[in-house]
Scaffold this motif. Structure first.
Motif: not given
Ligand code: SAM
Length: 268
Positions: A28-39, A53-57
């Motif tokens: 719960k302390d982690t920030n996430v950049i997700e590359v290509g979340p898809g569906a 979570v920041v998701a870049v699609e």
């Protein structure tokens, strides 16, 4: 409705999703950049485990699907962009306020290296990069000197990171199924590069030349590659670094590459 050109194979196995999240060490302390979340199947799990979570699609067609799957998840921001075109330092400033930042993605192989190298070369302050890719590419990133998979990609990644394979993933967990196995690899980004080099451009050119001519001895590879150093100088530098001139690039450690590159820098 899958886009082959964007390498869209969607994860549909919840066990694997859990394994990735656990292996990545997300709390719960982690920030996430997700590359290509898809569906958005991995994104949902990430949202539950992480702080934000920041998701870049890149694919505009997936945005309404993502908004639908991610309804009710409060700590997610979806950005419709090509990750390679984003100013990542700015993104970090705008989206996160403290805590570790991890990059996660299930990526098509052709874009994996440029994306990883963008984070590493631009020295974006992330703690680790966890990616699912073709097993063969993960093996190259993880390979040690003397291994058949050891090459310029191994050195580039291991200059910036320590590597660990988290799990191997069969084609059956995706729709549509890819032809080959995938691996989840974790790259732990080092605070300082693994070895001290005077000039990174020369270091990476030496690496490129050494692996460029796989069948050649180092003496020949380094005197006939892009660097075009004369043989006497190459001989001198190799000797000073205690590296036999008949060895091949595939056998050299990062320390040896660094020592050779620094020897050239002192002479140019
Ligand atoms: N993460 C999802 C999953 O595991 O089900 C989808 C994985 S799919 C292999 C790769 C995703 O990356 C696709 O949704 C594709 O559109 C997206 N993608 C490809 N190139 C991209 C880029 N340059 N920037 C952002 N997303 C990209």
């Amino acid at each position: 409705h899958f886009s082959k050109s964007l390498g869209q194979n969607f994860l549909v196995d919840y066990n694997i999703i859990e394994k990735i999240i656990r292996g990545a060490g997300i709390t719960k302390d982690t920030n996430v950049i997700e590359v290509g979340p898809g569906a958005g199947s991995l994104t949902q799990g990430l949202s539950e485990a992480a702080k934000k979570v920041v998701a870049v699609e890149i694919d505009k067609k997936l945005i309404p699907i993502l908004e639908d799957t991610l309804q009710g998840y409060e700590n997610i921001k979806v950005i419709n962009e090509d990750i390679l075109k984003l100013d990542l330092h700015q993104l970090l400033k705008d989206e996160f306020d403290g805590g570790d930042i991890k990059v996660i993605g299930n990526l098509p192989y052709y874009i994996t290296t440029p994306i990883i190298m963008k984070f590493l070369e631009e020295k974006v302050p992330v703690e680790s990069i966890i990616i699912m890719i073709q097993k063969e590419v993960a093996d190259r990133m993880n390979a040690k000197p003397g291994n058949k998979d050891y090459g310029a990609l191994s050195v580039a990644v291991q200059y910036y990171c320590t590597t660990e394979i988290i799990t191997i993933v069969p084609p059956t967990v995706f729709i549509p199924q890819p032809k080959v196995d995938s691996s989840v690899i974790k790259l732990n980004v080092l605070k300082e590069p693994k070895v001290k080099v005077e000039r990174e451009d020369i270091f990476f050119k030496v690496v490129k030349d050494a692996f460029g001519k796989r069948r050649k001895t180092l003496l020949n590879a380094l005197s006939s590659g892009d660097l075009q150093f004369n043989k006497d100088m190459v001989r001198e530098v190799l000797k000073e670094s205690n590296v036999d001139e008949k060895r091949r690039g595939e056998t050299l450690s990062l320390d040896e590459f660094a020592s050779i590159a620094n020897g050239f820098v002192r002479r140019i």
